[in-house]
Design an enzyme around this catalytic site. Structure first.
Site, PDB file in Angstrom:
ATOM      1  N   ARG A   1      11.498  -3.281  -0.099  1.00  0.00           N
ATOM      2  CA  ARG A   1      11.775  -3.584   1.286  1.00  0.00           C
ATOM      3  C   ARG A   1      12.200  -4.845   1.598  1.00  0.00           C
ATOM      4  NH1 ARG A   1       6.719  -0.397   4.382  1.00  0.00           N
ATOM      5  NH2 ARG A   1       8.320  -0.204   5.971  1.00  0.00           N
TER       6      ARG A   1
ATOM      7  N   ASP B   1       8.565   9.150   7.082  1.00  0.00           N
ATOM      8  CA  ASP B   1       7.085   8.891   7.537  1.00  0.00           C
ATOM      9  C   ASP B   1       6.442  10.323   7.488  1.00  0.00           C
ATOM     10  OD1 ASP B   1       7.333   6.355   7.364  1.00  0.00           O
ATOM     11  OD2 ASP B   1       7.027   5.963   9.366  1.00  0.00           O
TER      12      ASP B   1
ATOM     13  N   ILE C   1      15.583   6.957   2.455  1.00  0.00           N
ATOM     14  CA  ILE C   1      15.252   5.853   3.094  1.00  0.00           C
ATOM     15  C   ILE C   1      14.759   4.867   1.879  1.00  0.00           C
ATOM     16  CG2 ILE C   1      14.119   4.580   4.869  1.00  0.00           C
ATOM     17  CD1 ILE C   1      15.964   6.706   5.883  1.00  0.00           C
TER      18      ILE C   1
ATOM     19  N   CYS D   1       6.015  -3.400  -0.999  1.00  0.00           N
ATOM     20  CA  CYS D   1       4.809  -2.596  -1.023  1.00  0.00           C
ATOM     21  C   CYS D   1       5.019  -1.417  -1.866  1.00  0.00           C
ATOM     22  CB  CYS D   1       4.596  -2.367   0.552  1.00  0.00           C
ATOM     23  SG  CYS D   1       5.654  -1.363   1.343  1.00  0.00           S
TER      24      CYS D   1
ATOM     25  N   VAL E   1      14.028  -8.302   3.571  1.00  0.00           N
ATOM     26  CA  VAL E   1      14.124  -8.645   5.023  1.00  0.00           C
ATOM     27  C   VAL E   1      15.415  -9.479   5.362  1.00  0.00           C
ATOM     28  CG1 VAL E   1      11.601  -8.550   5.762  1.00  0.00           C
ATOM     29  CG2 VAL E   1      12.783 -10.763   4.732  1.00  0.00           C
ATOM     30  N   ASP E   2      16.403  -9.102   4.129  1.00  0.00           N
ATOM     31  CA  ASP E   2      17.736  -9.742   4.257  1.00  0.00           C
ATOM     32  C   ASP E   2      18.555  -9.403   5.829  1.00  0.00           C
ATOM     33  OD1 ASP E   2      17.747  -7.274   3.244  1.00  0.00           O
ATOM     34  OD2 ASP E   2      19.783  -7.500   2.367  1.00  0.00           O
ATOM     35  N   LEU E   3      18.530  -8.383   5.979  1.00  0.00           N
ATOM     36  CA  LEU E   3      19.129  -8.033   7.518  1.00  0.00           C
ATOM     37  C   LEU E   3      18.443  -8.838   8.806  1.00  0.00           C
ATOM     38  CD1 LEU E   3      19.794  -4.291   7.221  1.00  0.00           C
ATOM     39  CD2 LEU E   3      21.149  -6.039   6.394  1.00  0.00           C
TER      40      LEU E   3
ATOM     41  N   LYS F   1       1.473   3.782  16.578  1.00  0.00           N
ATOM     42  CA  LYS F   1       1.312   2.389  15.714  1.00  0.00           C
ATOM     43  C   LYS F   1       2.591   1.731  15.711  1.00  0.00           C
ATOM     44  CE  LYS F   1       1.551   2.484  10.997  1.00  0.00           C
ATOM     45  NZ  LYS F   1       2.574   1.420  10.493  1.00  0.00           N
ATOM     46  N   ASN F   2       3.597   2.291  15.158  1.00  0.00           N
ATOM     47  CA  ASN F   2       4.992   1.598  14.839  1.00  0.00           C
ATOM     48  C   ASN F   2       5.602   0.939  15.935  1.00  0.00           C
ATOM     49  OD1 ASN F   2       4.653   2.075  12.232  1.00  0.00           O
ATOM     50  ND2 ASN F   2       6.237   3.656  12.155  1.00  0.00           N
TER      51      ASN F   2
ATOM     52  N   ARG G   1      -5.366   2.719   8.458  1.00  0.00           N
ATOM     53  CA  ARG G   1      -4.140   1.618   8.864  1.00  0.00           C
ATOM     54  C   ARG G   1      -3.570   2.672  10.186  1.00  0.00           C
ATOM     55  NH1 ARG G   1       0.112   0.368   4.825  1.00  0.00           N
ATOM     56  NH2 ARG G   1       0.959  -0.374   6.996  1.00  0.00           N
TER      57      ARG G   1
ATOM     58  N   ARG H   1       3.913  -5.415   6.733  1.00  0.00           N
ATOM     59  CA  ARG H   1       5.124  -6.013   6.994  1.00  0.00           C
ATOM     60  C   ARG H   1       5.767  -6.207   8.236  1.00  0.00           C
ATOM     61  NH1 ARG H   1       8.565  -6.020   2.974  1.00  0.00           N
ATOM     62  NH2 ARG H   1      10.215  -5.411   4.326  1.00  0.00           N
TER      63      ARG H   1
HETATM   64  C1  UD1 Z   1       9.758   1.281   9.541  1.00  0.00           C
HETATM   65  C2  UD1 Z   1       8.446   1.743   9.708  1.00  0.00           C
HETATM   66  C3  UD1 Z   1       8.122   2.772   8.718  1.00  0.00           C
HETATM   67  C4  UD1 Z   1       9.315   3.860   8.614  1.00  0.00           C
HETATM   68  C5  UD1 Z   1      10.446   3.078   8.410  1.00  0.00           C
HETATM   69  C6  UD1 Z   1      11.855   3.914   8.303  1.00  0.00           C
HETATM   70  C7  UD1 Z   1       7.146   0.136  11.098  1.00  0.00           C
HETATM   71  C8  UD1 Z   1       6.058  -0.631  11.107  1.00  0.00           C
HETATM   72  N1  UD1 Z   1       7.728   0.680  10.103  1.00  0.00           N
HETATM   73  O1  UD1 Z   1       9.670   0.506   8.654  1.00  0.00           O
HETATM   74  O2  UD1 Z   1       6.951   3.315   9.032  1.00  0.00           O
HETATM   75  O3  UD1 Z   1       9.148   4.410   7.325  1.00  0.00           O
HETATM   76  O4  UD1 Z   1      10.987   2.254   9.629  1.00  0.00           O
HETATM   77  O5  UD1 Z   1      11.704   4.778   9.477  1.00  0.00           O
HETATM   78  O6  UD1 Z   1       8.018   0.460  12.357  1.00  0.00           O
HETATM   79  N2  UD1 Z   1      15.907  -2.691   4.398  1.00  0.00           N
HETATM   80  C9  UD1 Z   1      16.793  -3.857   3.674  1.00  0.00           C
HETATM   81  N3  UD1 Z   1      16.752  -5.008   4.303  1.00  0.00           N
HETATM   82  C10 UD1 Z   1      16.367  -5.317   5.494  1.00  0.00           C
HETATM   83  C11 UD1 Z   1      15.600  -4.278   5.960  1.00  0.00           C
HETATM   84  C12 UD1 Z   1      15.382  -2.995   5.323  1.00  0.00           C
HETATM   85  O7  UD1 Z   1      17.226  -3.537   2.480  1.00  0.00           O
HETATM   86  O8  UD1 Z   1      16.298  -6.355   5.848  1.00  0.00           O
HETATM   87  C13 UD1 Z   1      15.799  -1.363   3.627  1.00  0.00           C
HETATM   88  C14 UD1 Z   1      14.415  -1.026   3.524  1.00  0.00           C
HETATM   89  O9  UD1 Z   1      13.976  -1.388   2.112  1.00  0.00           O
HETATM   90  C15 UD1 Z   1      14.597   0.606   3.698  1.00  0.00           C
HETATM   91  C16 UD1 Z   1      15.628   0.706   4.575  1.00  0.00           C
HETATM   92  O10 UD1 Z   1      16.365  -0.696   4.459  1.00  0.00           O
HETATM   93  O11 UD1 Z   1      15.084   0.950   2.217  1.00  0.00           O
HETATM   94  C17 UD1 Z   1      14.925   1.333   5.747  1.00  0.00           C
HETATM   95  O12 UD1 Z   1      14.075   0.232   6.125  1.00  0.00           O
HETATM   96  P1  UD1 Z   1      13.478  -0.087   7.784  1.00  0.00           P
HETATM   97  O13 UD1 Z   1      14.277   0.913   8.801  1.00  0.00           O
HETATM   98  O14 UD1 Z   1      13.860  -1.802   7.975  1.00  0.00           O
HETATM   99  O15 UD1 Z   1      11.946   0.134   7.760  1.00  0.00           O
HETATM  100  P2  UD1 Z   1      10.851  -0.745   8.529  1.00  0.00           P
HETATM  101  O16 UD1 Z   1      11.508  -1.402   9.766  1.00  0.00           O
HETATM  102  O17 UD1 Z   1      10.371  -1.852   7.404  1.00  0.00           O
END
Ligand code: UD1
Length: 423
Positions: free
Chosen positions: A122, A308, A330, A117, A124-126, A22-23, A400, A93
């Site tokens: 979570r 996960d 995480i 969520c 999206v600043d990065l 899925k991811n 999902r 997301r």
């Molecule tokens: C993806 C996976 C999710 C998995 C996660 C970690 C998909 C669709 N989802 O989620 O199943 O649990 O990787 O392996 O692929 N963060 C920030 N700012 C950002 C981006 C992330 O602070 O801009 C934080 C998040 O809140 C979290 C951490 O970084 O605490 C890691 O998140 P991230 O690796 O980005 O997870 P996703 O890509 O959302």
């Protein structure tokens, strides 16, 4: 609303086949926005999340067709208005990852911010910083990211302050059409990143280092279509492996990549479960004893233990012989399954990001409520290991991410069925 009823206590035996990831599929689908030629994805899972993404892409002008159940062709010959509304983003997301490709191809895009969520804020600043480093001007207006790159995106050197799967993938999706070279440092190393890079390379770009912490991407003027096989879902494979650990039994997991689950096999050995890779795409899980040993766990970015699979591991530890400390590094709020598992008789204490699970000899069935995707399946695993009937409510979370869950578990000998409100 559907529910799942489980009469626990049956060991699992037989063979289960794993679907495409899925991811990975969700980001590969977003890649279709980068070209006016068709992108065909095979080994595609058919899930609520992939349908939702297809719905958003159709709204953006992509022609989406499915064939034979596991093949999807996405053709973005001409894009519609590059606008992703709140209703088509808020539920999932990964939809936010259309921003970069839209911007790269169109020079402008307006995409709803995804919001938090159940498992955490979570942000999206990065993602936004990476696009800005490539020359995008982004304003946050009334819940939307409004982005402009009138003269296109350019290559940049981006060093992530911490590992983010989504931000790494998003930066890659934008950089492939940027002018010049982009280097991503402290990039995520998850296998899904390499899967996306392989597909983008087949579409005509040049990405090196995907799967390592430093990725270089040479932008190209345009990309072509291709056919790409979605990698197997390592989380689905790990979930079935942990289900066997919980119930006992002997199951061959097919169409997976055991090499992606090294951290899980390490923990399986620690709790006394036998795991035998069979060739490159199957693994046999054998659990003869009644109860596993207890072992500690800490989630980490790949190649560490995946967050996960944390909830599923906790479900196994509920009946383990001894106590286990589970640390989630995480996400900040990923123990919502703990109180639900306690309803089945589990002994769990949560302190911030750490949970202490004291194994009990028996779990007993009870009604429980699913709270998020992976938490839901941990309740199913606990229900399979419990005596008596467990009723899992709010199972739309399961749909999902787990295709045919009750069918697959039923074929392995579990007593499990889905009932709808009407019946
Ligand atoms: C993806 C996976 C999710 C998995 C996660 C970690 C998909 C669709 N989802 O989620 O199943 O649990 O990787 O392996 O692929 N963060 C920030 N700012 C950002 C981006 C992330 O602070 O801009 C934080 C998040 O809140 C979290 C951490 O970084 O605490 C890691 O998140 P991230 O690796 O980005 O997870 P996703 O890509 O959302």
């Amino acid at each position: 609303m559907d529910r799942i009823l489980i009469n626990g206590g049956n060991p699992l035996t037989g063979t289960v086949r794993i679907n495409g990831a899925k991811n990975s599929a969700l980001k590969l689908m977003a890649a279709a926005l980068l070209t006016d030629e068709p992108l065909t994805l095979t080994n595609m899972p058919d899930l609520a999340d992939t349908r939702f993404m297809a719905h958003l892409l159709a709204h953006l002008g992509v022609a989406v067709t499915r064939k034979n159940g596991t093949q999807m062709t996405l053709h973005a010959k001409k894009l519609a208005e590059p606008f992703a509304p709140y209703d088509l983003v808020r539920k999932m997301r990964a939809t936010f990852n259309v921003l970069g490709p839209l911007l790269a191809r169109h020079g402008t895009a307006r995409v709803s911010l995804p919001g938090g969520c159940a498992i955490g804020a979570r942000p999206v600043d990065l993602h936004l910083k990476a696009l800005e480093a490539m020359g995008a001007q982004i304003d946050l207006v009334e819940g939307y990211a409004v982005a402009l790159a009138p003269t296109g995106l350019h290559g940049a050197h981006i060093s992530f302050p911490f590992v983010s799967v989504g931000a790494t993938e998003h930066a890659m999706l934008a950089a492939v059409l940027a002018q010049g070279e982009t280097v991503l440092d402290n990039a995520a190393r998850e296998p899904e990143i390499a899967d996306l890079a392989n597909c983008l390379n087949a579409m005509g770009t040049q990405i090196e280092g995907a799967g390592s912490a430093s990725i270089s991407i040479k932008g190209v003027g345009s990309l072509g279509g291709t056919e790409h096989r979605v990698m197997p879902d390592r989380i689905e494979a790990g979930t079935y492996a942990l289900a066997v650990a919980a119930t006992g039994g002997n199951v061959l997991i097919e169409n997976c990549d055991p090499a992606h689950l090294g951290a899980l096999w390490d923990r399986m050995r620690a709790i006394g479960v036998t795991t035998e890779p069979q060739g490159v795409d199957s693994v046999r899980i054998i659990q003869n004893g009644d109860r596993c040993s207890a072992a500690d766990l800490e989630t980490q970015a790949y190649p560490g233990f995946p967050t996960d699979l944390q909830a599923q591991f906790m479900a196994v530890m509920c009946r383990a012989n001894g106590a286990s400390i589970i640390r989630e590094t995480i996400f900040e709020n990923r123990f919502m399954h703990a109180p639900e598992l306690s309803r089945l008789g589990a002994d769990i204490t949560v302190h911030g990001r750490e949970a202490v699970v004291r194994g009990v000899p028996e779990l007993h069935g009870a009604p429980v409520m699913a709270t998020d995707l992976r938490a839901s399946v941990s309740l199913v695993i606990a229900g399979l290991a419990a005596q008596g009937q467990t009723e899992v409510n709010r199972i739309y979370h399961l749909d999902r991410g787990f295709e045919g869950l009750e069918r697959k578990l039923g074929a392995l000998g579990a007593n499990i069925k889905r009932v709808s409100e009407a019946g």
